[in-house]
Design a protein around this motif. Structure first.
Motif, PDB file in Angstrom:
ATOM      1  N   ASP A 243      55.668   9.028  48.752  1.00 49.49           N
ATOM      2  CA  ASP A 243      54.361   9.018  48.089  1.00 49.49           C
ATOM      3  C   ASP A 243      53.534  10.231  48.511  1.00 49.49           C
ATOM      4  N   CYS A 244      53.821  11.375  47.911  1.00 49.26           N
ATOM      5  CA  CYS A 244      53.116  12.627  48.210  1.00 49.26           C
ATOM      6  C   CYS A 244      52.454  13.112  46.933  1.00 49.26           C
ATOM      7  N   SER A 245      51.192  13.503  47.012  1.00 50.64           N
ATOM      8  CA  SER A 245      50.444  13.895  45.820  1.00 50.64           C
ATOM      9  C   SER A 245      50.444  15.415  45.672  1.00 50.64           C
ATOM     10  N   LEU A 246      51.188  15.904  44.695  1.00 50.02           N
ATOM     11  CA  LEU A 246      51.277  17.347  44.450  1.00 50.02           C
ATOM     12  C   LEU A 246      50.257  17.782  43.403  1.00 50.02           C
ATOM     13  N   HIS A 247      49.005  17.296  43.540  1.00 48.03           N
ATOM     14  CA  HIS A 247      47.988  17.596  42.527  1.00 48.03           C
ATOM     15  C   HIS A 247      47.561  19.062  42.540  1.00 48.03           C
ATOM     16  N   GLY A 248      47.857  19.774  43.627  1.00 43.86           N
ATOM     17  CA  GLY A 248      47.519  21.187  43.668  1.00 43.86           C
ATOM     18  C   GLY A 248      48.610  22.089  43.135  1.00 43.86           C
ATOM     19  N   ASP A 249      49.708  21.511  42.687  1.00 42.37           N
ATOM     20  CA  ASP A 249      50.848  22.295  42.229  1.00 42.37           C
ATOM     21  C   ASP A 249      50.646  22.737  40.779  1.00 42.37           C
ATOM     22  N   VAL A 250      50.766  24.021  40.541  1.00 42.53           N
ATOM     23  CA  VAL A 250      50.522  24.567  39.198  1.00 42.53           C
ATOM     24  C   VAL A 250      51.502  23.986  38.187  1.00 42.53           C
ATOM     25  N   ALA A 251      52.766  23.837  38.590  1.00 42.32           N
ATOM     26  CA  ALA A 251      53.763  23.306  37.655  1.00 42.32           C
ATOM     27  C   ALA A 251      53.497  21.847  37.322  1.00 42.32           C
ATOM     28  N   VAL A 252      53.050  21.069  38.270  1.00 37.74           N
ATOM     29  CA  VAL A 252      52.683  19.668  38.009  1.00 37.74           C
ATOM     30  C   VAL A 252      51.540  19.619  37.005  1.00 37.74           C
ATOM     31  N   ARG A 253      50.557  20.477  37.197  1.00 33.13           N
ATOM     32  CA  ARG A 253      49.424  20.512  36.264  1.00 33.13           C
ATOM     33  C   ARG A 253      49.869  20.969  34.873  1.00 33.13           C
ATOM     34  N   ALA A 254      50.782  21.949  34.829  1.00 33.91           N
ATOM     35  CA  ALA A 254      51.291  22.422  33.538  1.00 33.91           C
ATOM     36  C   ALA A 254      52.090  21.331  32.829  1.00 33.91           C
ATOM     37  N   ALA A 255      52.829  20.559  33.589  1.00 35.23           N
ATOM     38  CA  ALA A 255      53.595  19.469  32.989  1.00 35.23           C
ATOM     39  C   ALA A 255      52.672  18.419  32.380  1.00 35.23           C
ATOM     40  N   PHE A 256      51.609  18.084  33.102  1.00 32.28           N
ATOM     41  CA  PHE A 256      50.642  17.144  32.542  1.00 32.28           C
ATOM     42  C   PHE A 256      50.012  17.705  31.269  1.00 32.28           C
TER      43      PHE A 256
END
Length: 299
Positions: A243-256
């Motif tokens: 359970d790690c929050s990668l909310h600062g990851d650019v790719a995670v944000r791009a995927a959303f």
């Protein structure tokens, strides 16, 4: 030199995605510290001061592993090598609970159904994951891999087979700043990597699995130059916490952004909120978000 060889077999699930493991370990085309061929990974790493190669042959239902050490391994080093094998084989987190959790989820549910049994491949050691996170942050992947090669060549050692071994903290701690800054490292990256290595080598920072994610995060955030993204990436790729929050990851944000059909990436605060819906499986959520942008999957 006579190798000290230990052989073991590790059972793999019937639905194991070996190509994901091969792709992750084969990102460096020069194969300095990893050699990847069809169905096989050879990875060099220093463990307890001993250069060794983890040789893994993947077959249906089983990974046939050889630990090829340049010196005799004591029980502690041998246990560390076995732990490293579990990491590089992506066997820390079972993907099945996440698949169940996302059944009916409008965002990730359909992708999880189309791409079942995705696993989170880890670095061999926590120190490798943490230094890679520092080295690779805010630069493109190709440049990050070239800096990683430099770091290995400066701090690591060659195995008798010729494969380079990823260094331990004590090896990196011996480097001068100029060993990195004269080889394209920014001063900030070089200082952070060496500061971390010296803290670990001196015993002021312990990188093991004896503490939970909150304690680990607190200890890492106290190190100058290490921020929340680096910490959460390390919790995922180094420790294998689910359970790690990668909310600062650019790719995670791009995927959303892509999944939501929006014109811009959600900001970090909104991304954190979006990830909250996947607790306590946010590590798997990040893995699927990465994979949704790249069918070969992952950072």
């Amino acid at each position: 030199m006579r190798l000290s060889v230990h052989e073991l077999s590790i059972a793999l699930p019937a639905d194991y995605r070996s190509q994901d493991v091969l792709a992750f370990h084969g990102r460096d085309a020069q194969q300095l510290a990893e050699q990847v061929t069809p169905g096989r990974v050879r990875k060099g790493v220093l463990l307890h001061g001993v250069p060794l190669v983890l040789d893994v042959a993947l077959a249906p239902g089983v990974a046939r592993c050889r630990i090829e050490a340049d010196e005799a391994l004591d029980d502690i080093a041998l246990a560390a090598a076995r732990e490293a094998l579990l990491n590089i084989l992506a066997l820390r987190i079972d993907p099945a609970p996440f698949a169940l959790f996302t059944h009916g989820d409008p965002l990730l549910g359909p992708f999880v159904t189309r791409q079942p049994n995705l696993r989170i491949v880890q670095s061999a050691t926590v120190f490798e994951a943490l230094t890679w996170a520092i080295i690779g942050q805010q630069i493109n992947l190709a440049f990050a891999i070239s800096l990683r090669r430099t770091f290995i060549e400066q701090a690591g050692r060659r195995h008798s087979s010729g494969l380079w071994c990823y260094p331990e903290a004590v090896d990196a701690a011996r480097l001068d700043l100029e060993a990195l800054t004269t080889r394209k490292f920014s001063r900030a990256k070089a200082e952070t990597v060496l500061r971390l290595a010296r803290l670990v080598a001196d015993g002021e920072l312990v990188l093991d699995r004896s503490h939970g994610p909150d304690e680990v995060a607190s200890a890492l955030l106290a190190v100058k130059g290490i921020g929340p993204w680096t910490v959460n990436y390390t919790l995922l790729r180094g420790y294998g916490f689910p359970d790690c929050s990668l909310h600062g990851d650019v790719a995670v944000r791009a995927a959303f952004q892509h999944l939501l059909g929006e014109d811009s990436k959600p900001d970090m605060a909104r991304t954190e909120t979006l990830l909250e819906r996947y607790k306590p499986h946010r590590a798997m959520a990040a893995a699927y978000l990465w994979a949704s942008l790249n069918q070969n999957g992952g950072n």
